[in-house]
Design a protein around this motif. Structure first.
Motif, PDB file in Angstrom:
ATOM      1  N   ASN A   1       1.980  -3.721  -7.269  1.00  0.00           N
ATOM      2  CA  ASN A   1       3.499  -3.369  -6.927  1.00  0.00           C
ATOM      3  C   ASN A   1       4.089  -3.638  -8.201  1.00  0.00           C
TER       4      ASN A   1
ATOM      5  N   ASP B   1       3.117  -1.466  -0.133  1.00  0.00           N
ATOM      6  CA  ASP B   1       4.490  -1.132  -0.519  1.00  0.00           C
ATOM      7  C   ASP B   1       5.088  -0.394   0.482  1.00  0.00           C
TER       8      ASP B   1
ATOM      9  N   ASP C   1      -1.876  -6.407   1.602  1.00  0.00           N
ATOM     10  CA  ASP C   1      -1.782  -7.278   0.218  1.00  0.00           C
ATOM     11  C   ASP C   1      -1.307  -8.664   0.539  1.00  0.00           C
TER      12      ASP C   1
ATOM     13  N   TYR D   1       2.035 -10.228  -1.669  1.00  0.00           N
ATOM     14  CA  TYR D   1       3.157  -9.344  -1.549  1.00  0.00           C
ATOM     15  C   TYR D   1       4.240 -10.422  -1.302  1.00  0.00           C
TER      16      TYR D   1
END
Length: 683
Positions: A19, A97, A126, A129
């Motif tokens: 990301n 994302d 993830d 994140y």
């Protein structure tokens, strides 16, 4: 509570699905890069137009769809953005994302349950994140799922990509390299504009410079991103206290308790915030809760006792102080709290315990000092004046952090007299602000100001408040405004229009509104306001001012015998007391010369010896009719938050007049400092 989207993400077509935040990313297509530049320059409609043209040829381009979604969010078109992010989730079901952006958009639409579901999918894909964990934690807390929310917020801290940079900032702070710490924080904020840790450090640096408004603005900005960040709310409560924003302080403290309801020290902070806002019963409730959470905390019992004393519940207050002593052996603070009733009789065991604390060089100076004050009070009540004075002397010497510069006071007082001269005060007319009429009681502490307040507050048109810190803060605001304008304070006063002066008066009335209940008059009895009489006249021309004056030896000795919770740094040395008293007289003489009749001087001895005549004179100065309730002031059940709270709940007594004579053999430094000229005025 409103949530603001933190940092938006764009999904990279890279093998590891890393990301990257919008600023500075590498785009696979030229149109992506152009659209990103338009977004960063806030040309949202232009970005939308470019992206829609691009999607006509590349309808499944998930990066373009994501950018378009953010463009719509910036244009307050949430429904369209959500549909685009849902499409991205269909195209890239394994990208964290995709669900993160959808969750954040649903959050802004107040669809919290769906937002939580999407954010949980994002962190499941993830685990590192950070933004998704932060948003998830805040949403869970907001919806009452505190345990799960707290765990998510902890994970957000653990996954903070700026943790190494924040560690470097922490090291710079520990070395007091504040410039390096600030530079590190600003570098972080260039990449993450809401980073709570970086903003908290910048706010801390601002408070060191007494830039309360700047610190408050930063903290509010960080709380938009992290509305359940305990550290930010805690810092906001502190900043609000210094800024005099009592309602905001209470709100911030309440948020701390809401986030961590089982932490006793947070309940105590709420209690303190409520007490400083004059909400004593609510403060007591908060301290009761704190005591339930931590029954072994001696300090909580002391704070409970102070509130009970303020409310006039003497026996319960004594029990609280006794309970504190039972919880902590070396507890000079609690012994002084008992002595501060002024008429409390200690037993032999108490005296032995206080002697032990006062002599113990391993004990904290704060406890040794306050035990000494309490011991001296006990010996004085036994008429052992020589021993009492010796302990008063030692207790004052042990007072931690007492710092007073007589020459600095003289310099500032002379500057004040020069600034607020006859020309300024007579030529500058001000408009009257809207609101109740303030009555300022000024002078020295322990000079009868609480007695005057209690008498006046027994009138149906007047309400008492407390020693309000707001007027000096308004004066400081004016000084800051003058500096920002590039003018000296003298030039600023010369050029400021009447309506602007009135605005400062209105600010004072607005800032103190939390302490009032609607009476047409209210009392502000902060003693050092005697230095600001000219300022009061300019910004609050209708204000009433009363000088509570007491014989310098009685006033000086009474201050010397008092351990003040805060302020009055001059009071711990007899020579300094004399110097301070002389400057006070000079200031009051100055106001009488430049504002004749503005200030009523009420002598304590006259109030004691001719009570009714004095009360009628006070009310006449206020423009009010006499009411008999003012003579029965001791029956008034209002909360009293000063060292004289117990004394003003008794009828008039005369033992305080001439009390200094009991200590006359040891008052040489005070007599010398006052000088014959001052003493002659009171013969």
């Amino acid at each position: 509570m409103a949530f603001i989207q933190p940092q938006c993400h764009v999904i990279m077509a890279s093998a590891d699905n890393n990301n990257e935040q919008i600023p500075g990313i590498s785009m696979p297509h030229a149109n992506h890069e152009s659209a990103l530049q338009l977004l960063n320059s806030q040309q949202f409609a232009e970005a939308e137009s470019l992206l829609r043209k691009h999607l006509q040829l590349h309808s499944d381009d998930h990066i373009a769809l994501t950018l378009l979604g953010h463009s719509l969010i910036k244009q307050q078109r949430l429904a369209g953005a959500i549909q685009l992010f849902k499409r991205v989730c269909e195209l890239k079901p394994n990208l964290a994302d995709a669900y993160g952006n959808l969750g954040l958009a649903l959050q802004q639409q107040q669809d919290f349950s769906q937002a939580i579901a999407m954010l949980k999918k994002a962190v499941a894909l993830d685990d590192n994140y950070h933004d998704a964990w932060n948003a998830l934690g805040n949403l869970l807390m907001h919806t009452g799922q505190q345990q799960e929310g707290a765990a998510a917020l902890i994970r957000a801290e653990q996954t903070d990509p700026f943790a190494p940079a924040m560690e470097a900032v922490a090291q710079a702070m520990s070395k007091q390299d504040y410039a390096q710490a600030e530079a590190g924080c600003r570098e972080i904020l260039q990449r993450h504009g809401h980073h709570p840790g970086a903003i908290a450090i910048l706010a801390q640096l601002a408070t060191q410079q007494k830039q309360w408004a700047a610190a408050e603005q930063m903290l509010q900005h960080a709380l938009d991103y992290s509305p359940f960040n305990l550290g930010l709310w805690h810092k906001l409560a502190e900043v609000s206290s210094h800024a005099g924003k009592h309602e905001q302080r209470v709100y911030a403290a309440q948020q701390c308790v809401n986030i961590a309801p089982d932490q006793a020290h947070l309940a105590s902070i709420l209690g303190s915030s409520l007490a400083h806002a004059g909400k004593y019963q609510q403060a007591l409730d908060a301290y009761e809760r704190a005591a339930q959470l931590d029954p072994a905390d001696a300090n909580i019992q002391i704070q409970r006792g102070h509130i009970l004393k303020t409310l006039g519940r003497r026996e319960q207050a004594i029990q609280a102080f006794r309970h504190s002593i039972a919880l902590r052996e070396q507890n000079g603070v609690a012994y002084w709290a008992l002595a501060d009733f002024k008429n409390f009789d200690f037993n032999a065991d108490d005296i032995a315990a206080m002697q032990a604390i006062a002599k113990d060089e391993t004990a904290a100076a704060e406890h040794r000092s306050q035990a000494g004050f309490a011991l001296a009070n006990a010996l004085e009540r036994q008429a052992d004046y020589a021993a009492a004075f010796e302990h008063y002397l030692q207790a004052n010497k042990l007072r931690p952090n007492a710092d007073f510069d007589a020459q600095q006071l003289q310099k500032h007082a002379a500057e004040g007299r020069e600034l607020f001269g006859r020309a300024l005060l007579q030529n500058k007319t001000s408009l009257s602000p809207n609101g109740p009429r303030p009555i300022f009681i000024v002078g020295l502490p322990r000079s009868g100001s609480t007695l005057i307040e209690q008498i006046l507050a027994s009138h149906s048109a007047i309400e008492g408040t407390m020693e309000l810190p707001n007027l000096p803060r308004v004066m400081e605001t004016l000084y800051q405004d003058s500096r920002q304008s590039g003018m000296s304070i003298e030039q600023f006063f010369e050029r400021i229009p009447a309506e602007n002066l009135s605005a400062y008066g209105q600010k004072y009335l607005d800032d103190t509104a939390i302490f009032r209940n609607g009476a047409p008059y209210f009392i502000d009895k902060l003693p050092p306001n005697f230095r600001l009489v000219g300022f009061i006249h300019l910004i609050l021309p209708e204000a009433i001012i009363i000088d509570a004056r007491r014989h310098p030896l009685d006033a000086g000795l009474s201050a010397f015998k008092q351990h003040f919770a805060a302020g009055h740094e001059f009071s711990y040395d007899l020579h300094n007391i004399g110097a301070y008293y002389n400057e006070y007289l000079k200031m009051m003489d100055h106001w009488d010369q430049v504002l004749p009749g503005k200030v009523l001087c009420q002598h304590y001895s006259e109030m004691i010896n001719n009570t009714e005549q004095s009360v009628r004179r006070l009310l006449q100065h206020c423009g009010l009719e006499f009411e008999a309730a003012c003579l029965d002031f001791h029956k008034n059940t209002r909360a009293v938050h000063t060292a004289s709270s117990e004394q003003v709940r008794q009828p008039i007594y005369k033992t305080g007049v001439g009390h200094w004579q009991n200590f006359e053999p040891w008052l040489g430094p005070l007599l010398d400092s006052l000088g014959e000229e001052t003493l002659a005025r009171f013969e």
